[in-house]
Design a protein around this motif. Structure first.
Motif, PDB file in Angstrom:
ATOM      1  N   ARG A 166      -8.573   1.278   5.428  1.00 14.42           N
ATOM      2  CA  ARG A 166      -9.407   0.826   6.553  1.00 14.42           C
ATOM      3  C   ARG A 166     -10.877   1.179   6.339  1.00 14.42           C
ATOM      4  O   ARG A 166     -11.769   0.437   6.743  1.00 14.42           O
ATOM      5  CB  ARG A 166      -8.926   1.451   7.859  1.00 14.42           C
ATOM      6  CG  ARG A 166      -7.721   0.774   8.467  1.00 14.42           C
ATOM      7  CD  ARG A 166      -7.475   1.252   9.888  1.00 14.42           C
ATOM      8  NE  ARG A 166      -7.386   2.702  10.013  1.00 14.42           N
ATOM      9  CZ  ARG A 166      -6.292   3.422   9.824  1.00 14.42           C
ATOM     10  NH1 ARG A 166      -5.165   2.829   9.485  1.00 14.42           N
ATOM     11  NH2 ARG A 166      -6.296   4.731   9.976  1.00 14.42           N
ATOM     12  N   GLU A 167     -11.128   2.314   5.680  1.00 15.37           N
ATOM     13  CA  GLU A 167     -12.495   2.779   5.431  1.00 15.37           C
ATOM     14  C   GLU A 167     -13.060   2.260   4.109  1.00 15.37           C
ATOM     15  O   GLU A 167     -14.139   2.666   3.691  1.00 15.37           O
ATOM     16  CB  GLU A 167     -12.514   4.314   5.412  1.00 15.37           C
ATOM     17  CG  GLU A 167     -12.138   4.935   6.727  1.00 15.37           C
ATOM     18  CD  GLU A 167     -11.937   6.438   6.638  1.00 15.37           C
ATOM     19  OE1 GLU A 167     -11.968   7.004   5.512  1.00 15.37           O
ATOM     20  OE2 GLU A 167     -11.728   7.056   7.697  1.00 15.37           O
TER      21      GLU A 167
ATOM     22  N   ILE B  43       0.832  -1.205   0.000  1.00 16.35           N
ATOM     23  CA  ILE B  43       0.000   0.000   0.000  1.00 16.35           C
ATOM     24  C   ILE B  43       0.869   1.257   0.000  1.00 16.35           C
ATOM     25  O   ILE B  43       0.486   2.275  -0.568  1.00 16.35           O
ATOM     26  CB  ILE B  43      -1.008  -0.017   1.172  1.00 16.35           C
ATOM     27  CG1 ILE B  43      -2.101   1.013   0.909  1.00 16.35           C
ATOM     28  CG2 ILE B  43      -0.322   0.193   2.493  1.00 16.35           C
ATOM     29  CD1 ILE B  43      -3.334   0.827   1.735  1.00 16.35           C
ATOM     30  N   GLU B  44       2.065   1.169   0.578  1.00 11.52           N
ATOM     31  CA  GLU B  44       2.969   2.311   0.570  1.00 11.52           C
ATOM     32  C   GLU B  44       3.415   2.657  -0.852  1.00 11.52           C
ATOM     33  O   GLU B  44       3.459   3.831  -1.230  1.00 11.52           O
ATOM     34  CB  GLU B  44       4.210   2.060   1.444  1.00 11.52           C
ATOM     35  CG  GLU B  44       3.928   2.024   2.918  1.00 11.52           C
ATOM     36  CD  GLU B  44       3.677   0.612   3.443  1.00 11.52           C
ATOM     37  OE1 GLU B  44       3.523  -0.325   2.621  1.00 11.52           O
ATOM     38  OE2 GLU B  44       3.626   0.443   4.664  1.00 11.52           O
ATOM     39  N   THR B  45       3.718   1.642  -1.657  1.00  7.69           N
ATOM     40  CA  THR B  45       4.123   1.866  -3.038  1.00  7.69           C
ATOM     41  C   THR B  45       2.974   2.450  -3.842  1.00  7.69           C
ATOM     42  O   THR B  45       3.147   3.389  -4.616  1.00  7.69           O
ATOM     43  CB  THR B  45       4.610   0.550  -3.670  1.00  7.69           C
ATOM     44  OG1 THR B  45       5.729   0.072  -2.919  1.00  7.69           O
ATOM     45  CG2 THR B  45       5.032   0.752  -5.117  1.00  7.69           C
ATOM     46  N   ALA B  46       1.774   1.886  -3.659  1.00 11.33           N
ATOM     47  CA  ALA B  46       0.594   2.393  -4.362  1.00 11.33           C
ATOM     48  C   ALA B  46       0.304   3.833  -3.958  1.00 11.33           C
ATOM     49  O   ALA B  46      -0.022   4.674  -4.803  1.00 11.33           O
ATOM     50  CB  ALA B  46      -0.611   1.507  -4.074  1.00 11.33           C
ATOM     51  N   ALA B  47       0.443   4.124  -2.684  1.00  9.52           N
ATOM     52  CA  ALA B  47       0.205   5.487  -2.200  1.00  9.52           C
ATOM     53  C   ALA B  47       1.182   6.462  -2.848  1.00  9.52           C
ATOM     54  O   ALA B  47       0.795   7.550  -3.278  1.00  9.52           O
ATOM     55  CB  ALA B  47       0.331   5.539  -0.682  1.00  9.52           C
ATOM     56  N   ARG B  48       2.440   6.064  -2.946  1.00  7.01           N
ATOM     57  CA  ARG B  48       3.453   6.924  -3.567  1.00  7.01           C
ATOM     58  C   ARG B  48       3.093   7.194  -5.028  1.00  7.01           C
ATOM     59  O   ARG B  48       3.177   8.325  -5.508  1.00  7.01           O
ATOM     60  CB  ARG B  48       4.831   6.269  -3.479  1.00  7.01           C
ATOM     61  CG  ARG B  48       5.943   7.125  -4.013  1.00  7.01           C
ATOM     62  CD  ARG B  48       7.312   6.592  -3.635  1.00  7.01           C
ATOM     63  NE  ARG B  48       7.485   5.189  -3.954  1.00  7.01           N
ATOM     64  CZ  ARG B  48       8.190   4.736  -4.993  1.00  7.01           C
ATOM     65  NH1 ARG B  48       8.776   5.581  -5.815  1.00  7.01           N
ATOM     66  NH2 ARG B  48       8.325   3.455  -5.202  1.00  7.01           N
TER      67      ARG B  48
ATOM     68  N   ARG C 271      -6.629  -7.341   2.103  1.00  6.36           N
ATOM     69  CA  ARG C 271      -6.067  -7.358   3.452  1.00  6.36           C
ATOM     70  C   ARG C 271      -5.756  -8.798   3.821  1.00  6.36           C
ATOM     71  O   ARG C 271      -6.620  -9.666   3.771  1.00  6.36           O
ATOM     72  CB  ARG C 271      -7.041  -6.753   4.446  1.00  6.36           C
ATOM     73  CG  ARG C 271      -6.426  -6.654   5.818  1.00  6.36           C
ATOM     74  CD  ARG C 271      -7.269  -5.854   6.746  1.00  6.36           C
ATOM     75  NE  ARG C 271      -6.606  -5.825   8.046  1.00  6.36           N
ATOM     76  CZ  ARG C 271      -7.146  -5.377   9.129  1.00  6.36           C
ATOM     77  NH1 ARG C 271      -8.371  -4.891   9.102  1.00  6.36           N
ATOM     78  NH2 ARG C 271      -6.483  -5.388  10.262  1.00  6.36           N
ATOM     79  N   ILE C 272      -4.508  -9.034   4.199  1.00 11.47           N
ATOM     80  CA  ILE C 272      -4.052 -10.343   4.629  1.00 11.47           C
ATOM     81  C   ILE C 272      -3.501 -10.169   6.034  1.00 11.47           C
ATOM     82  O   ILE C 272      -2.389  -9.680   6.214  1.00 11.47           O
ATOM     83  CB  ILE C 272      -2.972 -10.904   3.682  1.00 11.47           C
ATOM     84  CG1 ILE C 272      -3.494 -10.937   2.251  1.00 11.47           C
ATOM     85  CG2 ILE C 272      -2.520 -12.283   4.136  1.00 11.47           C
ATOM     86  CD1 ILE C 272      -2.441 -11.169   1.206  1.00 11.47           C
ATOM     87  N   GLY C 273      -4.308 -10.519   7.021  1.00  8.06           N
ATOM     88  CA  GLY C 273      -3.923 -10.274   8.406  1.00  8.06           C
ATOM     89  C   GLY C 273      -3.833  -8.777   8.640  1.00  8.06           C
ATOM     90  O   GLY C 273      -4.805  -8.062   8.468  1.00  8.06           O
ATOM     91  N   THR C 274      -2.659  -8.298   8.983  1.00  8.43           N
ATOM     92  CA  THR C 274      -2.470  -6.868   9.201  1.00  8.43           C
ATOM     93  C   THR C 274      -1.806  -6.180   8.009  1.00  8.43           C
ATOM     94  O   THR C 274      -1.501  -5.001   8.068  1.00  8.43           O
ATOM     95  CB  THR C 274      -1.611  -6.624  10.463  1.00  8.43           C
ATOM     96  OG1 THR C 274      -0.343  -7.263  10.276  1.00  8.43           O
ATOM     97  CG2 THR C 274      -2.296  -7.157  11.703  1.00  8.43           C
ATOM     98  N   THR C 275      -1.595  -6.949   6.933  1.00 12.05           N
ATOM     99  CA  THR C 275      -0.918  -6.429   5.746  1.00 12.05           C
ATOM    100  C   THR C 275      -1.940  -6.052   4.679  1.00 12.05           C
ATOM    101  O   THR C 275      -2.900  -6.769   4.451  1.00 12.05           O
ATOM    102  CB  THR C 275       0.036  -7.504   5.175  1.00 12.05           C
ATOM    103  OG1 THR C 275       0.958  -7.888   6.183  1.00 12.05           O
ATOM    104  CG2 THR C 275       0.794  -6.983   3.974  1.00 12.05           C
TER     105      THR C 275
END
Length: 68
Positions: free
Chosen positions: A34-35, A15-20, A44-48
């Motif tokens: 989250r929303e 998600i960090e790469t996509a956000a960038r 979402r895979i667990g907390t990832t």
């Protein structure tokens, strides 16, 4: 993020790469995920959180067409 970098991404990305690529900050990206409001498909895979690269590319292509 350049077109070459985007084309070289694996099937899913962080998600960090996509956000960038989308010009979002890390905190805002996680908040949107989250929303269930992130602009492309998030798994979402667990907390990832993982983003489908093809959907990210489609989102970016749509945005660039709108801006022209």
């Amino acid at each position: 993020m350049s077109r070459e970098e985007l084309a070289a991404l694996p099937t899913t990305t962080t998600i960090e790469t996509a956000a960038r690529a989308l010009g979002l900050g890390r905190t805002r990206a996680y908040q949107l995920a989250r929303e269930n409001r992130f602009p492309c498909k998030v798994i979402r895979i667990g907390t990832t959180y993982r983003v489908i690269t093809a959907d990210l590319q489609r989102t970016l292509a749509t945005d660039s067409k709108t801006c022209i």
